[in-house]
Design a protein around this motif. Structure first.
Motif, PDB file in Angstrom:
ATOM      1  N   LEU A  16       1.103  -1.449  -0.111  1.00  0.00           N
ATOM      2  CA  LEU A  16       0.253  -0.053  -0.169  1.00  0.00           C
ATOM      3  C   LEU A  16       0.636   1.219   0.163  1.00  0.00           C
ATOM      4  O   LEU A  16       0.228   2.495  -0.226  1.00  0.00           O
ATOM      5  CB  LEU A  16      -1.473   0.001   1.123  1.00  0.00           C
ATOM      6  CG  LEU A  16      -2.230  -0.363   1.483  1.00  0.00           C
ATOM      7  CD1 LEU A  16      -2.927  -0.865   2.317  1.00  0.00           C
ATOM      8  CD2 LEU A  16      -2.848  -0.374  -0.494  1.00  0.00           C
ATOM      9  N   SER A  69     -10.486   0.901   1.610  1.00  0.00           N
ATOM     10  CA  SER A  69     -11.362   0.213   0.890  1.00  0.00           C
ATOM     11  C   SER A  69     -11.465   0.924  -1.029  1.00  0.00           C
ATOM     12  O   SER A  69     -10.769   1.932  -1.096  1.00  0.00           O
ATOM     13  CB  SER A  69     -12.481   0.180   2.073  1.00  0.00           C
ATOM     14  OG  SER A  69     -13.221   1.807   1.226  1.00  0.00           O
ATOM     15  N   GLU A  70     -12.710   0.272  -0.970  1.00  0.00           N
ATOM     16  CA  GLU A  70     -11.849   1.204  -2.705  1.00  0.00           C
ATOM     17  C   GLU A  70     -12.729   1.721  -2.899  1.00  0.00           C
ATOM     18  O   GLU A  70     -12.004   2.586  -3.718  1.00  0.00           O
ATOM     19  CB  GLU A  70     -12.887  -0.645  -3.468  1.00  0.00           C
ATOM     20  CG  GLU A  70     -11.717  -1.699  -4.353  1.00  0.00           C
ATOM     21  CD  GLU A  70     -13.373  -2.945  -5.315  1.00  0.00           C
ATOM     22  OE1 GLU A  70     -13.596  -1.919  -6.011  1.00  0.00           O
ATOM     23  OE2 GLU A  70     -13.073  -3.704  -4.958  1.00  0.00           O
ATOM     24  N   ALA A  71     -13.712   2.224  -2.730  1.00  0.00           N
ATOM     25  CA  ALA A  71     -14.452   3.288  -1.813  1.00  0.00           C
ATOM     26  C   ALA A  71     -13.185   4.351  -1.927  1.00  0.00           C
ATOM     27  O   ALA A  71     -13.086   5.441  -2.347  1.00  0.00           O
ATOM     28  CB  ALA A  71     -15.339   3.460  -1.087  1.00  0.00           C
ATOM     29  N   ASN A  72     -12.987   4.518  -1.000  1.00  0.00           N
ATOM     30  CA  ASN A  72     -11.369   5.372  -0.272  1.00  0.00           C
ATOM     31  C   ASN A  72     -10.004   5.464  -1.270  1.00  0.00           C
ATOM     32  O   ASN A  72      -9.897   6.260  -1.858  1.00  0.00           O
ATOM     33  CB  ASN A  72     -10.735   4.721   0.507  1.00  0.00           C
ATOM     34  CG  ASN A  72     -11.312   4.531   1.541  1.00  0.00           C
ATOM     35  OD1 ASN A  72     -11.333   3.591   3.275  1.00  0.00           O
ATOM     36  ND2 ASN A  72     -12.206   5.635   2.384  1.00  0.00           N
ATOM     37  N   VAL A  73      -9.721   3.939  -2.507  1.00  0.00           N
ATOM     38  CA  VAL A  73      -9.168   4.585  -3.381  1.00  0.00           C
ATOM     39  C   VAL A  73      -9.506   5.383  -4.138  1.00  0.00           C
ATOM     40  O   VAL A  73      -9.374   6.062  -4.966  1.00  0.00           O
ATOM     41  CB  VAL A  73      -8.753   3.227  -4.589  1.00  0.00           C
ATOM     42  CG1 VAL A  73      -8.030   2.960  -5.399  1.00  0.00           C
ATOM     43  CG2 VAL A  73      -7.960   1.542  -3.608  1.00  0.00           C
ATOM     44  N   ASP A  74     -10.898   4.866  -4.923  1.00  0.00           N
ATOM     45  CA  ASP A  74     -11.748   5.777  -6.177  1.00  0.00           C
ATOM     46  C   ASP A  74     -11.515   6.635  -5.677  1.00  0.00           C
ATOM     47  O   ASP A  74     -11.750   8.098  -6.364  1.00  0.00           O
ATOM     48  CB  ASP A  74     -13.132   5.874  -6.003  1.00  0.00           C
ATOM     49  CG  ASP A  74     -13.009   4.066  -6.563  1.00  0.00           C
ATOM     50  OD1 ASP A  74     -12.526   3.682  -7.016  1.00  0.00           O
ATOM     51  OD2 ASP A  74     -14.326   3.085  -6.588  1.00  0.00           O
ATOM     52  N   ARG A  75     -12.293   7.240  -4.216  1.00  0.00           N
ATOM     53  CA  ARG A  75     -11.555   8.976  -3.439  1.00  0.00           C
ATOM     54  C   ARG A  75     -10.517   9.832  -3.372  1.00  0.00           C
ATOM     55  O   ARG A  75     -10.257  10.930  -3.976  1.00  0.00           O
ATOM     56  CB  ARG A  75     -12.044   9.041  -2.052  1.00  0.00           C
ATOM     57  CG  ARG A  75     -12.638  10.442  -1.712  1.00  0.00           C
ATOM     58  CD  ARG A  75     -13.824  10.910  -0.668  1.00  0.00           C
ATOM     59  NE  ARG A  75     -13.315  11.917   0.119  1.00  0.00           N
ATOM     60  CZ  ARG A  75     -13.360  12.435   1.159  1.00  0.00           C
ATOM     61  NH1 ARG A  75     -12.856  12.101   1.880  1.00  0.00           N
ATOM     62  NH2 ARG A  75     -13.430  13.766   1.248  1.00  0.00           N
TER      63      ARG A  75
END
Length: 119
Positions: A16, A69-75
């Protein structure tokens, strides 16, 4: 993202932990600390925290928590890309942050770090 933005000279990391090097010219790899500062401060205004590191302070240091999370990655990617897309160059070659919802266009100035004194 590196293919879309010439300022991204290199992307490297392990797990990461990711470093994104910002350069003035991809061929010469000349560091661009002022662009890195703009990319650090832009997402910070949107509550996304990254930092710059390296000898020239031109490498974005991305160290998300393990519960990322994936949502955090997207943001993270969308906020960072918004700043990269808004980064313009003025006639002096100095990056200017524009299109930021909170402030007018301004010249980006690097933070000068005090060198440790040797005894």
């Amino acid at each position: 993202m590196a293919k879309r933005y010439e300022r991204i000279g290199d992307v490297r990391g392990a797990g990461l932990y990711v470093g994104v090097e910002l350069v003035k010219d991809r061929k010469t790899k000349e560091p661009d600390a002022t662009a890195a500062l703009a990319v650090v401060n832009g997402p910070r205004a949107r509550r996304v925290l990254i930092s710059a590191t390296g000898a020239a302070a031109n490498t974005l240091k991305i160290r998300p928590p393990l519960v990322f999370s994936e949502a955090n990655v997207d943001r993270l990617l969308s906020e960072t890309e918004a700043v990269l897309a808004a980064l313009k160059i003025d006639v002096l070659g100095t990056p200017m942050a524009v299109d930021h919802p909170c402030r007018l266009p301004r010249r980006v100035t690097p933070v000068l770090r005090r060198q440790p004194q040797t005894a």
